[in-house]
Write a protein that holds these residues in place. Structure first.
Motif, mmCIF file in Angstrom:
data_model
loop_
_atom_site.group_PDB
_atom_site.id
_atom_site.type_symbol
_atom_site.label_atom_id
_atom_site.label_comp_id
_atom_site.label_asym_id
_atom_site.label_seq_id
_atom_site.Cartn_x
_atom_site.Cartn_y
_atom_site.Cartn_z
ATOM 1 N N LEU A 71 8.493 42.015 39.761
ATOM 2 C CA LEU A 71 7.640 43.044 40.369
ATOM 3 C C LEU A 71 8.197 43.636 41.851
ATOM 4 C CD1 LEU A 71 5.005 44.555 40.235
ATOM 5 C CD2 LEU A 71 4.016 42.993 41.627
ATOM 6 N N ASN A 72 8.701 45.055 41.710
ATOM 7 C CA ASN A 72 9.280 45.423 42.811
ATOM 8 C C ASN A 72 8.346 45.896 43.818
ATOM 9 O OD1 ASN A 72 10.501 47.011 44.650
ATOM 10 N ND2 ASN A 72 12.094 48.149 43.125
ATOM 11 N N LEU A 73 8.101 44.953 44.742
ATOM 12 C CA LEU A 73 6.941 45.162 45.736
ATOM 13 C C LEU A 73 7.073 46.180 46.659
ATOM 14 C CD1 LEU A 73 6.410 41.446 47.357
ATOM 15 C CD2 LEU A 73 5.104 42.769 45.375
ATOM 16 N N GLU A 74 8.423 46.479 47.016
ATOM 17 C CA GLU A 74 8.391 47.770 47.853
ATOM 18 C C GLU A 74 8.211 49.006 47.187
ATOM 19 O OE1 GLU A 74 8.562 48.685 50.832
ATOM 20 O OE2 GLU A 74 8.009 46.608 51.073
ATOM 21 N N GLU A 75 8.622 49.282 45.993
ATOM 22 C CA GLU A 75 8.171 50.225 45.217
ATOM 23 C C GLU A 75 6.738 50.593 45.103
ATOM 24 O OE1 GLU A 75 9.709 50.218 41.041
ATOM 25 O OE2 GLU A 75 9.434 52.375 40.860
ATOM 26 N N PHE A 76 6.191 49.574 44.745
ATOM 27 C CA PHE A 76 4.736 49.525 44.550
ATOM 28 C C PHE A 76 4.071 49.953 45.827
ATOM 29 C CE2 PHE A 76 0.554 48.027 44.807
ATOM 30 C CZ PHE A 76 -0.098 48.281 43.622
ATOM 31 N N ARG A 77 4.347 49.203 46.906
ATOM 32 C CA ARG A 77 3.581 49.589 48.218
ATOM 33 C C ARG A 77 3.955 51.222 48.661
ATOM 34 N NH1 ARG A 77 5.311 44.470 50.221
ATOM 35 N NH2 ARG A 77 3.479 42.998 50.322
ATOM 36 N N SER A 78 5.093 51.597 48.421
ATOM 37 C CA SER A 78 5.531 52.797 48.899
ATOM 38 C C SER A 78 4.829 53.941 48.063
ATOM 39 C CB SER A 78 7.020 52.938 49.332
ATOM 40 O OG SER A 78 7.538 53.008 47.812
ATOM 41 N N LEU A 79 4.980 53.693 46.867
ATOM 42 C CA LEU A 79 4.081 54.862 45.876
ATOM 43 C C LEU A 79 2.944 54.898 46.135
ATOM 44 C CD1 LEU A 79 5.273 56.534 43.682
ATOM 45 C CD2 LEU A 79 4.927 54.936 42.099
ATOM 46 N N ASP A 80 2.381 53.427 46.115
ATOM 47 C CA ASP A 80 0.716 53.548 46.618
ATOM 48 C C ASP A 80 0.413 54.371 47.812
ATOM 49 O OD1 ASP A 80 -1.880 52.598 45.830
ATOM 50 O OD2 ASP A 80 -1.670 51.208 47.077
ATOM 51 N N ALA A 81 1.312 54.055 48.960
ATOM 52 C CA ALA A 81 0.935 54.751 50.118
ATOM 53 C C ALA A 81 1.259 56.417 50.172
ATOM 54 C CB ALA A 81 1.856 54.183 51.018
#
Length: 427
Positions: A25-35
Motif C-alpha cells: 500500500l502506497n501510504l504517501e499516494e493515499f495521504r496526498s490524494l486524500d488531502a
RNA sequence: GGAGAGAUGGCCGAGCGGUUGAAGGCGCACGCUUGGAAAGCGUGUAUAGGGGAAACUCUAUCGAGGGUUCGAAUCCCUCUCUCUCCGCCA
C-alpha cells in the motif's frame, strides 16, 4: 472496498497487514490524494454554498421588483468556477475511488501468513485414497476411451478449453447437478435460485471482479453484458442496495449456473482434460449474515460442501489458504481438494470464503436488527461443488478394470443406473 | 420490432422554475392518555461526503447522465427500467 474512515484512521496497521498478503500500500499516494481531494471538495462546496444563498436572495429581490442583474452576473461567474472545480474534484474523487477499490481485503487474524500456495495449511483429511489393482487412468484418457467425453469435437465447434459430453457422460454431469442441489436444499437448508447467466458491470463491481479483473472475464461486444464467471456474482448482487432484516439472517442460497472464464494468463496450465475450462458448471452456495455470525457460517458452509464429497465417497482434504494465496475480496478462504487417482494428487474442487463486509460495502448490502443502526452485512460463498471437477473425481476414483465406472450409491437414483458404461460409437 | 404511459422518502402519494430534503397519508419509534389495550393527542423518523471536541453546520441526492438558468423534482436532450396495446417468438 474498505471503510474510508476506518482506513484513514488505521493506515499504518492496515498497510502492515496487507503486506502479509504481498500487497504494498502506497501510504504517501493515499495521504496526498486524500488531502488533495478534500481540499478540492471544501473549495467547491464553499462556492456552492455561496451560490445557493445568493440565489435565494436574488429570488426574493426579484419578487420585489429589484434589478439583480449585477448579482446574477456575479453568481454566473462563480458558477463557471464551480464547473471547473467540480471537474477537478470529480477527477480526484475517481482516482481516489479507484485507489481504494484496488486495495484487497484484510486477511482474518486466523489466516496463516505465507508467501505462496506452498504455505497453505492442511486442516484435515477425509477418506482413504483407493488402492487400485490396476493402473488408474486420468480422465483425459478414460473419458475419450469410454466415448463419454469428446474434446476434439469441442475444439471444432468452440475451441480449446471446451468439452462435449456424450451419453452417460452428459447424464453424469446432470445427475451431479441435481444431486448437489437436492442435498443443499433438502438437507442443508438452502433456498435454490436460478439467476441470469449474463450480468452487468455494476454487479461485477459489487462482488469485486471489476475493475481489477476484467481480463479474466468474457464480455459481449457492444453491450454491458458479461458472461458470469461464477454464480457468486448474480446471487450476491440479488440484494445489492437492499437492507436485510438482521433477525432473519443468515440467508442461505444455492444456485446452479454455468461459469465462463477467459483464463487469460493460464496458458499451459492444466491443458489436458477438463480441469480448467472456459465454460464449466457449478453449484454455488451463498450466504448473507450478520457480522457476529459470519465465521461460524463459514465453517458450516465449508462443511456443507464437504458433505457432498462424503456422500459420494470421494476422499478429500481441507486447507486454509495463507495470506498470500487468499483471493482479493476474501478475508479467509478454505479450499477443499479432492483426490484424483489419475493424477495422484489432491486438486481444488471448492473454495469457500468469508468476505466479511468487503463486498457488502461495494454492493450496498446492509442489515438492520430491531432498533439498531443499519450496518453492512457479511457475505460468504463457496462452491458446492464445481460440477466438472466432481465429474472428473467420480470417473477417476470409481473406474473399473473392465473400462466402466461404478457409480457411487448416492448418485444411482439420479443416474438411473449403477454404472456408466462405454458408449460404443458416437452417434 | 412498432405505438403510448410512467419512474418522487420504508410504502402510498402531492408537487406553480425560487426557504421543497421535499405537502398529505400509512408504517415505525418515543411520550401523554388508560386498570390494560385500542382509539386519540404530541414529538421524531433518509443516505453519503466535508468541517467541528461537541452542539451543530455545509454539500450532494426526487431512475441515471448531460444541458438551459442567478436558481431545476419541476424546462430541454440522451440512456436505463416498468406498465399497456400491436407484431414476432421458446
Amino acid at each position: 472496498m474498505h471503510d474510508l474512515s476506518f482506513f484513514r484512521g488505521n493506515l499504518e496497521a492496515i498497510a502492515a497487514r496487507l503486506a502479509t498478503r504481498g500487497f504494498e500500500l502506497n501510504l504517501e499516494e493515499f495521504r496526498s490524494l486524500d488531502a488533495e481531494r478534500r481540499a478540492a471538495l471544501a473549495e467547491t462546496e464553499g462556492l456552492k454554498a455561496l451560490r445557493n444563498a445568493e440565489s435565494v436572495e436574488i429570488g426574493k429581490l426579484r419578487k420585489q421588483g429589484v434589478d439583480t442583474s449585477a448579482r446574477q452576473q456575479k453568481v454566473r461567474e462563480a458558477g463557471e468556477r464551480i464547473t471547473l472545480l467540480d471537474q477537478k474534484a470529480a477527477e480526484l474523487e475517481e482516482r481516489f475511488r479507484l485507489l481504494l477499490a484496488s486495495v484487497p481485503n484484510l486477511p482474518h487474524e486466523s489466516v496463516p501468513a505465507g508467501r505462496s500456495e506452498r504455505d497453505n495449511v492442511e486442516i484435515h483429511r477425509w477418506g482413504e485414497p483407493r488402492q487400485f489393482d490396476f493402473e488408474p487412468k486420468a480422465h483425459w484418457d478414460l473419458g475419450p476411451e469410454m466415448k463419454i467425453l469428446d474434446l476434439e469435437r469441442a475444439a471444432k465447434i468452440a475451441g480449446a478449453r471446451f468439452a462435449v459430453y456424450w451419453g452417460g457422460g452428459a447424464r453424469l454431469e446432470r445427475a451431479l447437478i441435481n444431486f448437489m442441489l437436492d442435498v443443499h436444499t433438502r438437507e442443508h437448508g438452502y433456498t435454490e435460485v436460478l439467476p441470469p447467466f449474463l450480468v452487468n458491470s455494476a454487479s461485477l463491481y459489487g462482488t469485486g471482479q471489476l475493475p481489477k479483473f476484467a481480463q479474466d472475464l468474457f464480455k459481449l461486444e457492444g453491450t454491458d453484458f458479461w458472461l458470469t464467471p461464477t454464480a457468486e456474482v448474480p446471487v450476491t448482487n440479488l440484494f445489492r442496495d437492499e437492507t436485510l432484516d438482521g433477525d432473519r439472517l443468515p440467508i442461505k442460497l444455492c444456485a446452479y449456473t454455468p461459469c465462463f472464464r477467459s483464463e487469460a494468463g493460464s496458458y499451459g496450465r492444466d491443458v489436458r482434460g477438463i480441469i480448467r475450462q472456459h465454460q464449466f458448471q457449478k453449484v454455488e452456495l451463498v450466504k448473507f449474515t450478520r457480522a457476529d455470525q459470519s465465521y461460524d457460517e463459514l465453517e458450516k458452509l465449508t462443511g456443507d460442501a464437504e458433505d457432498i464429497l462424503k456422500r459420494l465417497g470421494l476422499p478429500f482434504r481441507r486447507v486454509v489458504l495463507c495470506t498470500a494465496d487468499t483471493g482479493f475480496s476474501s478475508a479467509k478462504t478454505y479450499d477443499i481438494e479432492v483426490w484424483l487417482p489419475g493424477q495422484n494428487a489432491y486438486r481444488e474442487i471448492s473454495s469457500c470464503s468469508n468476505f466479511e463486509a468487503f463486498q457488502a460495502r461495494r454492493a450496498g448490502i446492509r442489515t438492520k436488527s430491531g432498533k439498531g443502526k443499519a450496518e453492512f452485512a457479511h457475505t460468504l460463498n463457496g462452491s458446492g461443488l464445481a460440477v466438472g471437477r466432481t465429474w472428473v473425481a467420480v470417473v477417476e476414483n470409481f473406474q473399473q478394470a473392465d473400462g466402466s465406472v461404478l457409480a457411487p450409491e448416492a448418485l444411482r437414483p439420479y443416474l438411473g443406473a449403477e454404472r456408466i458404461t462405454p458408449q460404443g460409437e458416437y452417434r
